[in-house]
Design a protein around this motif. Sequence first.
Motif, PDB file in Angstrom:
ATOM      1  N   LEU A 479     -40.664 -49.398  19.346  1.00  0.00           N
ATOM      2  CA  LEU A 479     -39.201 -49.431  19.232  1.00  0.00           C
ATOM      3  C   LEU A 479     -38.499 -48.883  20.466  1.00  0.00           C
ATOM      4  CD1 LEU A 479     -38.694 -48.266  15.536  1.00  0.00           C
ATOM      5  CD2 LEU A 479     -38.224 -50.539  16.462  1.00  0.00           C
ATOM      6  N   PHE A 480     -39.253 -48.236  21.341  1.00  0.00           N
ATOM      7  CA  PHE A 480     -38.611 -47.507  22.439  1.00  0.00           C
ATOM      8  C   PHE A 480     -38.789 -48.216  23.778  1.00  0.00           C
ATOM      9  CE2 PHE A 480     -39.947 -44.388  19.192  1.00  0.00           C
ATOM     10  CZ  PHE A 480     -38.684 -44.066  18.731  1.00  0.00           C
ATOM     11  N   GLY A 481     -38.263 -49.416  23.819  1.00  0.00           N
ATOM     12  CA  GLY A 481     -38.310 -50.200  25.046  1.00  0.00           C
ATOM     13  C   GLY A 481     -36.955 -50.278  25.712  1.00  0.00           C
ATOM     14  N   GLU A 482     -36.723 -51.385  26.399  1.00  0.00           N
ATOM     15  CA  GLU A 482     -35.496 -51.552  27.175  1.00  0.00           C
ATOM     16  C   GLU A 482     -34.255 -51.529  26.286  1.00  0.00           C
ATOM     17  OE1 GLU A 482     -35.836 -55.022  29.577  1.00  0.00           O
ATOM     18  OE2 GLU A 482     -37.385 -54.153  30.885  1.00  0.00           O
ATOM     19  N   ASP A 538     -22.374 -53.371  17.647  1.00  0.00           N
ATOM     20  CA  ASP A 538     -23.077 -54.050  18.732  1.00  0.00           C
ATOM     21  C   ASP A 538     -23.088 -53.176  19.988  1.00  0.00           C
ATOM     22  OD1 ASP A 538     -24.323 -55.841  20.364  1.00  0.00           O
ATOM     23  OD2 ASP A 538     -22.589 -57.171  20.610  1.00  0.00           O
ATOM     24  N   LEU A 539     -24.062 -52.280  20.054  1.00  0.00           N
ATOM     25  CA  LEU A 539     -24.162 -51.401  21.226  1.00  0.00           C
ATOM     26  C   LEU A 539     -24.533 -52.185  22.484  1.00  0.00           C
ATOM     27  CD1 LEU A 539     -25.991 -48.349  19.615  1.00  0.00           C
ATOM     28  CD2 LEU A 539     -23.668 -48.367  20.520  1.00  0.00           C
ATOM     29  N   MET A 540     -25.287 -53.262  22.326  1.00  0.00           N
ATOM     30  CA  MET A 540     -25.659 -54.067  23.486  1.00  0.00           C
ATOM     31  C   MET A 540     -24.430 -54.704  24.132  1.00  0.00           C
ATOM     32  SD  MET A 540     -28.799 -53.744  24.219  1.00  0.00           S
ATOM     33  CE  MET A 540     -28.940 -55.071  25.411  1.00  0.00           C
ATOM     34  N   ILE A 611     -29.699 -58.766  14.310  1.00  0.00           N
ATOM     35  CA  ILE A 611     -30.342 -57.485  14.640  1.00  0.00           C
ATOM     36  C   ILE A 611     -31.858 -57.619  14.534  1.00  0.00           C
ATOM     37  CG2 ILE A 611     -30.660 -55.091  13.886  1.00  0.00           C
ATOM     38  CD1 ILE A 611     -27.715 -55.152  12.952  1.00  0.00           C
ATOM     39  N   ARG A 612     -32.319 -58.276  13.444  1.00  0.00           N
ATOM     40  CA  ARG A 612     -33.768 -58.440  13.248  1.00  0.00           C
ATOM     41  C   ARG A 612     -34.396 -59.254  14.381  1.00  0.00           C
ATOM     42  NH1 ARG A 612     -32.662 -58.201   7.476  1.00  0.00           N
ATOM     43  NH2 ARG A 612     -31.995 -60.376   7.460  1.00  0.00           N
ATOM     44  N   VAL A 613     -33.669 -60.297  14.811  1.00  0.00           N
ATOM     45  CA  VAL A 613     -34.174 -61.126  15.908  1.00  0.00           C
ATOM     46  C   VAL A 613     -34.287 -60.307  17.189  1.00  0.00           C
ATOM     47  CG1 VAL A 613     -33.640 -63.068  17.434  1.00  0.00           C
ATOM     48  CG2 VAL A 613     -33.335 -63.309  14.965  1.00  0.00           C
ATOM     49  N   VAL A 614     -33.237 -59.526  17.462  1.00  0.00           N
ATOM     50  CA  VAL A 614     -33.232 -58.702  18.678  1.00  0.00           C
ATOM     51  C   VAL A 614     -34.350 -57.669  18.630  1.00  0.00           C
ATOM     52  CG1 VAL A 614     -31.916 -56.988  19.984  1.00  0.00           C
ATOM     53  CG2 VAL A 614     -30.774 -59.033  19.133  1.00  0.00           C
ATOM     54  N   VAL A 615     -34.542 -57.047  17.452  1.00  0.00           N
ATOM     55  CA  VAL A 615     -35.599 -56.038  17.309  1.00  0.00           C
ATOM     56  C   VAL A 615     -36.974 -56.675  17.492  1.00  0.00           C
ATOM     57  CG1 VAL A 615     -36.747 -54.483  15.682  1.00  0.00           C
ATOM     58  CG2 VAL A 615     -34.254 -54.468  15.869  1.00  0.00           C
ATOM     59  N   ARG A 616     -37.177 -57.871  16.896  1.00  0.00           N
ATOM     60  CA  ARG A 616     -38.464 -58.565  17.055  1.00  0.00           C
ATOM     61  C   ARG A 616     -38.744 -58.874  18.526  1.00  0.00           C
ATOM     62  NH1 ARG A 616     -37.283 -61.473  12.204  1.00  0.00           N
ATOM     63  NH2 ARG A 616     -36.414 -63.179  13.443  1.00  0.00           N
ATOM     64  N   GLU A 617     -37.702 -59.356  19.205  1.00  0.00           N
ATOM     65  CA  GLU A 617     -37.859 -59.682  20.625  1.00  0.00           C
ATOM     66  C   GLU A 617     -38.160 -58.429  21.443  1.00  0.00           C
ATOM     67  OE1 GLU A 617     -34.274 -61.669  21.656  1.00  0.00           O
ATOM     68  OE2 GLU A 617     -34.896 -63.615  20.839  1.00  0.00           O
ATOM     69  N   ARG A 622     -42.036 -55.144  24.346  1.00  0.00           N
ATOM     70  CA  ARG A 622     -42.713 -53.854  24.479  1.00  0.00           C
ATOM     71  C   ARG A 622     -44.230 -54.027  24.359  1.00  0.00           C
ATOM     72  NH1 ARG A 622     -43.692 -49.439  26.706  1.00  0.00           N
ATOM     73  NH2 ARG A 622     -44.159 -47.620  25.434  1.00  0.00           N
ATOM     74  N   ARG A 623     -44.668 -54.920  23.451  1.00  0.00           N
ATOM     75  CA  ARG A 623     -46.102 -55.178  23.315  1.00  0.00           C
ATOM     76  C   ARG A 623     -46.673 -55.750  24.604  1.00  0.00           C
ATOM     77  NH1 ARG A 623     -44.714 -57.024  18.037  1.00  0.00           N
ATOM     78  NH2 ARG A 623     -45.492 -55.593  16.427  1.00  0.00           N
ATOM     79  N   ILE A 624     -45.928 -56.681  25.216  1.00  0.00           N
ATOM     80  CA  ILE A 624     -46.374 -57.270  26.478  1.00  0.00           C
ATOM     81  C   ILE A 624     -46.505 -56.181  27.544  1.00  0.00           C
ATOM     82  CG2 ILE A 624     -45.670 -58.798  28.371  1.00  0.00           C
ATOM     83  CD1 ILE A 624     -44.339 -60.582  26.206  1.00  0.00           C
TER      84      ILE A 624
END
Length: 696
Positions: A479-482, A538-540, A611-617, A622-624
């Motif tokens: 969860l702690f990526g960009e 929408d913080l982004m 939100i779910r889409v953004v979190v999944r992405e 982050r996995r990559i």
Amino acid sequence: MDAQEFRKDFLEDIKADALASGEGSCASFVSAFARYLQEADFLLDFTSSYFEGTGKQNRKIRVDGYTYDEFDKTMSLIIADYDVADDERVLAKTQAGQLQNRLIYFIENALNTQLHRNVEMSRPCSDLVDLLREKRKEIRKYQLLVFTTATISSTIKILESPEIDGVPSECQIWDVERLFQLCGSKAGRNIIEINFKEYSSKGIPCLEASGAATDDFDSYLCIIPGTLLADIYDRYGSSLLEGNVRSFLSTKVAVNKKIRTTILQQPERFFAYNNGISATAMDVQFEQTENGMFLVSSKDFQIINGGQTTASLSSARYNYKDKANLNVIFVQMKLTVIKGSLEEEASTTLVQNISRSSNSQNKVSDADFFSTHPFHVQMERCSQRLGARGTGGLQFETKWFYERARGQYLQKQMRMTPGEKKKFLLQNPKDQLITKTDLAKVRNTWDRLPHIVSKGAQTNFTEFAQKISDAWEKDDGLLFGEKYFQESAALCLLFRFTEKMIPQQSWYQQGYRANIVTYTIALFHKLIKDKCPKKDFDLMGIWNRQAIPAAVQTALVELSELVYDKLTDPQRGVENVTQWCKREGCWKSVQEIEYNLHDDIVDCLIGQEDIRVVVREAKADRRIELDADAMTKVVEINATQWRSIMAFAVGKKMVSPEELTALRIACQLPMKVPTPAQSRKLIVLLEKIYEEGFKL
């Protein structure tokens, strides 16, 4: 950067902050000075609390701020000597004494006159007067701090300070040059130097631990008299304790009941019953005598284990009920002397690793040693990698600088030429600096914990650290990526807008700004959750614009006044506003505020599916990143080394079939390369065999 350049920048920043906040240059000066000292662990916290007047016998009294250390019971009061009209001004001993006396007279008037009835209740100074009276029997030391824009006269060596209300006091003068030296030091904090002969004629008897020395440190076993340990604790307080240990202990009971019982009932058995303390130091001096070797002085002496033992000894002697005699008490001490040849970061990491290991039996979690947590490394990477849209006419992107190590932002500039510094500040503006405590503050506020934030930087950070540590352990920090970093920067923008906006409001009475800010933003987020449960803010959007939408600005302006009225409501649960803000009951009362968000706020929200889409992405990205990190670590080890690793692991029967397959591929580098999944398994295996004694 030299001292003159630092001074110029420091004073210019104060003027700019005063102009933006409307609080006045002197108030901005004290707040800025205190922020630096907080970052350096010299002050645990800071509350602005200006008061000036005439007290008993027509004596001038004044105070500009304070902090109270609950752990070592030290009350620190601050007075400002702010005058930038004369750059050559020198603070003489007479003037310093006058400033010192104004603080002393303020304390005496707070304790012994009707000052508490005369100070307006809505002002922070009323809280300070109440706190002084409430903690009167608890306070064990008064620390009087003078912040000055003048240069300290060379005639001032020590400023003697009398007992106040029967309690010892000390006075310290801080000018801008001393602040520069502190910020520019390798440690980035106030370094304690102790001459142990001041407390014991020979010092501390010790013995070198034979065979325990390494290239990084030397080890000694010492026997420290209980009176000496209590004496240095009484003088230096909790600053003797390594920062993370202090954070841990400050949330626990400072005085251990079993330790106290031994002190009072069987002091001669203390050495046998107690585990002793562990400490680190640098630049130690020893003397060899006919009675053996003695430790006579040390620099940067830090107790990394045994904080409760130390505090309990001091408390038992000081407590009017106990009045313990420590003369027959001795404490064993393991002293690790860090060698000066170590690099700054390596030295810090070593101390924290020793501290972590020493405290493992006390269940001090990794969260309590959070400064070395991989979360910080990840936030630093994001800050260096991500560009933010230029504002105010800038034609290039800027960075939000994340300060992973204490004083990093300033120390980077120390080694720069004027041209390099100018370029650095254009790319990393001062108002886009994020410290670890900033991050904890904005995140806990957004999680609707303003009462925790109001408890002060250290308590709030400890709470945040535990939360992040647990979340990181759960999914390896996915969860702690960009996105997390970008949203955190957006929250900082919200905070800084609100901090600057509040002093410009007609209702503002120059007090409780920090509390108003955290409660206002927390309430704003709660109202959004209540009004639109299937959406979130929408913080982004703020990150992308690097600006606060007009609708949000309007809501924060209106909410802040309602919050102020509620925090200072005469019917509040606790009379002292500052203490009331630390209670969960205060947050419950603020949530009762009736306010309808304007309809145009909806344009600033994002739906749950989005939100779910953004979190999944974000998790996928982050996995990559984690996969790339794991593969990089694997290929940095050559095939010959992997064969040694395989031999050790197989010999110890530590390898699963999947790990063995991955090892065989790694042994063929660079002809064959393990997959990301195999690389992750290999990294985990490496950690396991390191614990078994394998050395690469």
